[in-house]
Design a protein around this motif. Structure first.
Motif, short mmCIF file in Angstrom:
data_model
loop_
_atom_site.label_atom_id
_atom_site.label_comp_id
_atom_site.label_asym_id
_atom_site.label_seq_id
_atom_site.Cartn_x
_atom_site.Cartn_y
_atom_site.Cartn_z
N HIS A 71 46.94 5.04 35.36
CA HIS A 71 47.13 4.54 33.99
C HIS A 71 48.36 5.20 33.38
CE1 HIS A 71 42.88 3.90 34.94
NE2 HIS A 71 42.98 2.83 34.19
N TRP A 111 40.71 13.60 22.04
CA TRP A 111 39.49 12.78 22.08
C TRP A 111 39.83 11.35 22.52
CZ3 TRP A 111 38.18 8.72 18.54
CH2 TRP A 111 36.82 8.33 18.53
N ARG A 115 38.23 9.65 25.93
CA ARG A 115 37.50 8.37 25.88
C ARG A 115 38.11 7.36 26.85
NH1 ARG A 115 37.65 5.71 20.68
NH2 ARG A 115 35.48 5.09 20.55
N GLU A 119 36.22 5.54 29.94
CA GLU A 119 36.17 4.08 29.99
C GLU A 119 36.66 3.58 31.34
OE1 GLU A 119 38.90 1.89 27.67
OE2 GLU A 119 38.01 0.01 28.34
N GLU A 184 31.45 11.69 21.98
CA GLU A 184 31.85 10.44 21.32
C GLU A 184 31.75 10.55 19.80
OE1 GLU A 184 33.25 7.80 22.33
OE2 GLU A 184 32.77 6.21 20.90
N GLY B 38 45.15 -2.04 32.23
CA GLY B 38 43.71 -1.86 32.24
C GLY B 38 42.97 -2.44 31.04
N HIS B 40 40.10 -4.14 29.08
CA HIS B 40 38.68 -4.02 29.30
C HIS B 40 38.02 -4.65 28.09
CE1 HIS B 40 34.80 -2.33 30.19
NE2 HIS B 40 35.28 -1.84 31.32
N HIS B 42 35.14 -4.16 26.38
CA HIS B 42 34.38 -3.51 25.32
C HIS B 42 35.18 -2.42 24.61
CE1 HIS B 42 33.41 -0.46 28.39
NE2 HIS B 42 33.31 0.34 27.38
N HIS B 43 36.30 -2.06 25.14
CA HIS B 43 37.05 -0.95 24.55
C HIS B 43 38.52 -1.25 24.69
CE1 HIS B 43 37.90 3.65 24.55
NE2 HIS B 43 38.39 3.04 23.49
N PRO B 45 42.30 -0.89 25.09
CA PRO B 45 43.27 0.12 25.46
C PRO B 45 44.28 0.29 24.34
CG PRO B 45 43.61 -1.88 26.73
CD PRO B 45 42.41 -2.10 25.89
N ALA B 156 33.35 0.63 20.15
CA ALA B 156 34.34 1.66 20.48
C ALA B 156 35.56 1.56 19.56
CB ALA B 156 34.77 1.54 21.94
N ASP B 157 35.98 0.34 19.27
CA ASP B 157 37.15 0.17 18.41
C ASP B 157 36.86 0.57 16.96
OD1 ASP B 157 38.73 -0.63 20.50
OD2 ASP B 157 38.47 -2.77 20.14
N ARG B 159 34.86 2.92 16.14
CA ARG B 159 34.89 4.38 16.10
C ARG B 159 36.32 4.90 16.17
NH1 ARG B 159 31.30 8.10 15.73
NH2 ARG B 159 29.49 6.83 16.26
#
Lengths: 246, 211
Positions: A71, A111, A115, A119, A184, B38, B40, B42-43, B45, B156-157, B159
């Protein structure tokens, strides 16, 4: 060193028993009841925690190097400034070359970065309840007294020394260990809106929020507060993480 | 840099000595290139573009659904000021006041400024605050006009946005959300130029920050 060569080397070390890479396989945590040691709201004293899987150890530098290889936008030279405080992977000798021992927990990750790593593994950071449930579960399963626990935790705060916790029951390392770990929902909300706190209204007296007034609970309260003081972009040299999975 | 200039003094009081042992690293990072990998579902990038300022929320690439059923990214709002807060529809105490505070700041702007301002109100309640619920909410507040965007996104976003704005929240046992009351103002580059905590306060400072 090429990736293949590295893998071969670590495989060799593993066979020699000096690196417990297999311990990185997630551990299944049994469901159970969690008694909140710190009272975060009026109504809830205990909470049922569903079974989940958790990394047996904090994410290490080698794991994290593989992540930034895959990444590139999380490499130190490319990461967006919004998501760290300037110290992200500061000690690394290149974008993909960790400093120090590859099997040591990765630190200096924000953080946001932690995360993103979880993920990418199909997981998330642990919730505060999951993490603290594990601390408590390990204490009980390994028969650690309140006094031993409090001493270990205070020593951890004071010296940042390696874990005093041995875990023969679940095979988990860390937690009260080499690094503090991101969660989290690590930021506490002890105050509800404009109210100072539900305990009454005098400022600074959050110690009343612990369930019992003994050294073990006090040690735990400090962990909650210390964690909560971080900003999400914080990259500290004693702050790492691990992931959980459904 | 610090978006979190508002310290939680009472937390710090007990926690500070414990923090003393932490070694915070200085700024040696070299920011530059950008990439995007990447996706995704549910979250989101974290998107990058080299022409976006370091502290810009436009770097946060989440997709939001608005009460009009449209999709919205923060980077779509480049060139506009944004008044942003977080709330949820079934909240009957603080949230209506937050909505009115956003309205009061908006009304304090000149007609010319209002041309170029978006009002973004993102829900904590990803379970219940569907596009339909938010649409009804907007109607109840007579806030359906163009500048208003009540929005929902992934857990997730939500948060991540809260973290970026320095908003603390938690789902409480009764199914609602406890949260700090924050309104932030973003400039045309997506940088936080004003941030206020509390309810029903004077709007002068917020309005002036957009001058």
């Amino acid at each position: 060193m090429s990736g293949w060569c590295k893998q071969w080397l670590w495989g060799g070390l593993l066979l020699a028993g000096t690196v417990t890479a297999l311990a990185a396989e997630p551990v299944v945590v049994p469901e159970g009841n969690f008694e909140h040691p710190v009272l975060l709201d009026r109504e809830r004293r205990t909470e049922w925690v569903a079974s989940f899987r958790v990394d047996a150890r904090p994410v290490n530098r080698e794991d994290y190097a593989a992540f930034v290889e895959a990444h590139p936008h999380w490499r130190r030279s490319a990461v967006a400034g919004l998501f760290h405080d300037g110290g992200y992977l500061r000690g690394w000798s290149s974008d993909v070359t960790p400093d120090g021992a590859p099997e040591a927990p990765v630190v200096q990750v924000s953080w946001y970065a932690a995360r993103a790593y979880c993920e990418a593994q199909g997981g998330t950071l642990p919730s505060l309840v999951q993490w603290e449930y594990l601390v408590d579960l390990r204490r009980r399963l390994n028969g650690l007294s309140d006094e031993d626990y409090a001493n270990a935790v205070f020593a951890w705060y004071g010296e940042q020394r390696p874990a005093a916790f041995e875990d023969r029951a679940l095979g988990l390392s860390g937690f009260i260990g080499p690094v503090n770990e991101w969660l989290e929902d690590y930021q506490l909300l002890l105050a509800n809106g404009d109210r100072v706190d539900f305990g009454g209204g005098s400022c600074g007296d959050t110690g009343r929020l612990i369930l019992r007034y003994d050294s073990a609970h006090y040690a735990t309260l400090l962990r909650y507060q210390m964690r909560s003081n971080h900003a999400p972009e914080t990259t500290a040299s004693n702050l790492g993480f691990r992931c959980v999975y459904p | 840099m610090n978006r979190f200039t508002k310290a939680w003094h009472w937390l710090a009081a007990l926690g500070l000595w414990a923090l003393a042992g932490l070694a915070f690293a200085g700024d040696h990072a070299n920011h530059g290139g950008h990439d995007h990998h990447g996706h995704h579902d549910h979250h989101t990038p974290l998107g990058m573009a080299s022409d976006i300022p370091e502290g810009s929320l436009h770097q946060f690439d989440a997709t939001w659904q608005t009460h009009r059923g449209e999709t919205l990214r923060l980077s779509d709002l480049a060139g506009q000021s944004v008044i942003v807060t977080m709330m949820y529809a079934s909240c009957t105490t603080a949230c209506p006041v937050l909505v009115e505070d956003v309205r009061r700041i908006h009304q304090g702007l000149s007609a010319e400024q209002r041309e170029n301002v978006t009002l973004l109100l993102v829900s904590f309640d990803t379970e219940n605050d569907t596009v339909e619920v938010l649409n009804e909410y907007a109607h109840n507040f007579r806030a359906t006009e163009t500048p208003w965007h009540f929005a929902t996104g992934s857990v997730a976003d939500v948060r991540t946005l809260a973290a970026l704005l320095g908003i603390r929240y938690r789902k409480n046992p009764s199914g609602g959300y406890d949260h700090s009351n924050v309104i932030a103002l973003l400039n045309a580059d997506g940088e936080v130029i004003h941030r206020r905590e509390g309810l029903n306060q004077p709007v002068t400072e917020a309005v002036n920050s957009l001058h």
